[in-house]
Design an enzyme around this catalytic site. Structure first.
Site, short mmCIF file in Angstrom:
data_model
loop_
_atom_site.label_atom_id
_atom_site.label_comp_id
_atom_site.label_asym_id
_atom_site.label_seq_id
_atom_site.Cartn_x
_atom_site.Cartn_y
_atom_site.Cartn_z
N GLN A 160 -12.85 44.24 72.18
CA GLN A 160 -12.32 43.22 71.34
C GLN A 160 -13.61 42.26 70.85
O GLN A 160 -13.69 41.62 70.22
CB GLN A 160 -11.41 42.34 72.26
CG GLN A 160 -10.87 41.04 71.85
CD GLN A 160 -9.67 40.74 72.61
OE1 GLN A 160 -8.79 41.03 72.77
NE2 GLN A 160 -10.31 39.29 73.39
N GLU A 204 -12.04 34.63 66.49
CA GLU A 204 -12.74 33.87 67.29
C GLU A 204 -14.40 33.78 66.53
O GLU A 204 -15.25 33.23 67.17
CB GLU A 204 -12.87 34.28 68.81
CG GLU A 204 -11.78 34.09 69.40
CD GLU A 204 -11.79 34.91 70.79
OE1 GLU A 204 -12.81 35.53 71.15
OE2 GLU A 204 -10.74 34.35 71.67
N GLU A 286 -15.90 42.08 80.79
CA GLU A 286 -14.39 41.69 81.06
C GLU A 286 -13.26 42.44 80.92
O GLU A 286 -13.64 43.42 79.81
CB GLU A 286 -14.21 40.20 80.07
CG GLU A 286 -12.90 39.72 80.39
CD GLU A 286 -12.76 38.54 79.26
OE1 GLU A 286 -13.83 37.90 78.80
OE2 GLU A 286 -11.73 38.19 78.91
N ASP A 312 -9.67 38.91 83.29
CA ASP A 312 -9.10 38.08 82.64
C ASP A 312 -7.57 38.30 82.87
O ASP A 312 -6.53 37.77 83.45
CB ASP A 312 -9.60 38.11 81.30
CG ASP A 312 -8.72 37.43 80.05
OD1 ASP A 312 -7.80 36.40 80.28
OD2 ASP A 312 -8.89 37.42 78.84
N LYS A 337 -8.78 30.20 81.96
CA LYS A 337 -8.02 29.83 81.15
C LYS A 337 -6.95 29.02 81.32
O LYS A 337 -5.83 29.36 81.97
CB LYS A 337 -7.39 31.30 80.31
CG LYS A 337 -8.50 31.76 79.49
CD LYS A 337 -7.76 32.96 79.06
CE LYS A 337 -8.49 33.80 78.02
NZ LYS A 337 -7.97 35.38 77.48
P1 PGA Z 1 -6.65 35.73 73.78
O1 PGA Z 1 -8.02 36.33 73.54
O2 PGA Z 1 -6.95 34.07 73.89
O3 PGA Z 1 -5.87 36.16 72.68
O4 PGA Z 1 -6.17 36.15 75.20
C1 PGA Z 1 -9.13 36.13 74.49
C2 PGA Z 1 -9.52 36.97 75.54
O5 PGA Z 1 -8.93 38.18 75.67
O6 PGA Z 1 -10.56 36.70 76.32
ZN ZN Z 2 -10.43 38.61 77.74
#
Ligand code: PGA
Ligand code: ZN
Length: 426
Positions: A160, A204, A286, A312, A337
């Site tokens: 990602q 992002e 991560e 995460d 988060k």
């Molecule tokens: P998400 O992606 O906010 O869509 O979960 C960000 C991440 O995986 O860190």
């Molecule tokens: Zn992540």
């Protein structure tokens, strides 16, 4: 005293509805906050309440969550002292009564929790970061995700986020400058090989190119950094990081990970990461493995001693999940988060638990953000030393970067850029 709470449906950077909440103290609007939203979400995250009405926003409206804020939540909180963040958050958790905030919605509860914090800071006459921690002074190293794949783009790259960390900068402002200089070099390299269309960006802000696998993106990062005149390596200007978000390219039925057409067992994938770490300064990874594989996380943490391993989807900012990891030595850092857990107090509780057990904390955006820069105050209040908040090219991302520049200016000589010590700056 809280005298009123209001909310509304707003849109995030994908145009999807989310909640904005307002908290009134003694009749005056004192705090407002927006709720972010994930797309590459973890299985164990708190529940986002959507309307499910296919005639509005394809079911994604949040009018029910808004009604819960202005109804039950408002009624339970009016009259409370706005400075009692923990009590307010606990009141909402109990009012909801479910383990994952399914009844009232984590989006409803979090909007109020964050707006209460802002209102508390305003009432105390302080910036939010100082209100939350009078000793907050560390400016984080930004994890800049130059190349994007996975669920946040429309390309075929499984991993990602390919990330550069400007650890050798001498301030947050300098880190941003380095980022843009490297990104402009990268843009030219991408155009040369793949044409102008390949410089379109993901959710992002990183380029969403047709690159594949794991090696080619690193070759581009390396070249762009060198062309910009920076040195790559531990102790140098720049190190690298990844968010693999591997749960999303892991087949739960077969247990295999498929990357660029090749399938890997867990151990084969760990070997691949080791090869990368042997060639490049890989400072952080991560979600290298599936979100349920605590045992695999123990192994990858042990086998990559130079690399921070961040959970995460593994931990979802949840102290109970973190407890499972800490007990065994799975990962050594937690992604932070706020909307994964749904109140500010619980997110801080998870971070404090992480610190007590020697784990790092990396504060993070969601892929669905608004122009609210609140997490920048949180990262400074936590003195966590690291933030992931996207490339500085889209408004919902620049909101965070620019807020950090404001804070750096306000702190003046007491500001400390985490730099090489990003894992333990405190
Ligand atoms: P998400 O992606 O906010 O869509 O979960 C960000 C991440 O995986 O860190
Ligand atoms: Zn992540």
């Amino acid at each position: 005293k809280i005298t009123d709470i209001r909310a509304r449906e707003i849109v995030d950077c994908r145009g999807w509805p989310t909640v904005q909440a307002d908290v009134y103290v003694d009749g005056v609007l004192a705090g407002r906050a927006d709720v972010p939203a994930g797309r590459s979400t973890g299985l164990h995250e708190a529940f986002v309440l959507t309307d499910g009405d296919p005639k509005r926003y394809r079911g994604l409206g949040v009018r029910k969550a808004v009604a819960n804020v202005e109804g039950e939540i408002r009624d339970a909180l009016v009259g409370l002292d706005v400075s009692e963040q923990r009590k307010i958050d606990q009141t909402m958790v109990e009012l909801d009564g479910t383990p994952n905030k399914k009844r009232l919605g984590a989006n409803a509860i979090l909007g109020v929790s964050l707006a209460v914090a802002r209102a508390g800071a305003a009432t105390a006459g302080m910036p939010l970061y100082r209100y939350l921690n009078p000793f907050g002074h560390v400016l984080p190293v930004p994890l800049m995700n130059f190349l994007n794949g996975g669920k946040l783009t429309a390309n075929e790259l499984e991993i990602q986020e390919f990330i550069i960390m400007p650890v050798g900068a001498d301030s947050y402002a300098h880190a941003l400058q380095m980022t843009t200089e490297i990104n402009e070099q990268l843009r030219e390299l991408v155009i040369t090989k793949y044409g102008i269309l390949a410089t379109n960006t993901g959710d992002e802000g990183g380029f969403a190119t047709p690159m594949k696998g794991i090696w080619e993106p690193f070759e581009f990062l390396q070249k762009a950094t060198e062309l910009a005149g920076y040195r790559v390596g531990f102790g140098e200007d720049v190190v690298y990081a990844l968010d693999c978000a591997s749960s999303h390219w892991h087949d739960k039925a077969t247990g295999l990970y498929t990357l660029d057409g090749k399938s890997y067992e867990r151990d084969g994938l760990i070997d691949l990461y080791k090869q990368v770490a042997a060639k490049y300064p890989l400072a952080s990874i991560e979600d290298p493995l599936d979100e349920e594989d605590f045992e695999g996380f123990v192994k990858v943490t042990r086998e990559l001693p130079q690399t921070q391993i961040v959970g995460d989807d593994l931990f979802v900012t949840n102290v109970e999940r973190l407890r499972l990891g800490v007990g065994r030595g799975a990962a050594n850092a937690m992604l932070f988060k706020v909307n994964q857990i749904g109140t500010l107090s619980q997110a801080f509780e998870s971070a404090e638990f992480a610190y007590r057990h020697g784990y790092g904390v990396q504060v993070s955006e969601r892929s669905g953000e608004t122009e609210d820069g609140l997490i920048s105050d949180l990262v400074v209040a936590l003195n966590s030393g690291q933030i992931k908040t996207g490339m500085p090219i889209r408004g919902e991302r620049t909101a965070k970067h620019n807020r950090l520049l404001q804070i750096e200016g306000e702190l003046g000589a007491t500001a400390q850029y985490a730099g090489h010590a990003f894992r333990r700056p405190r």
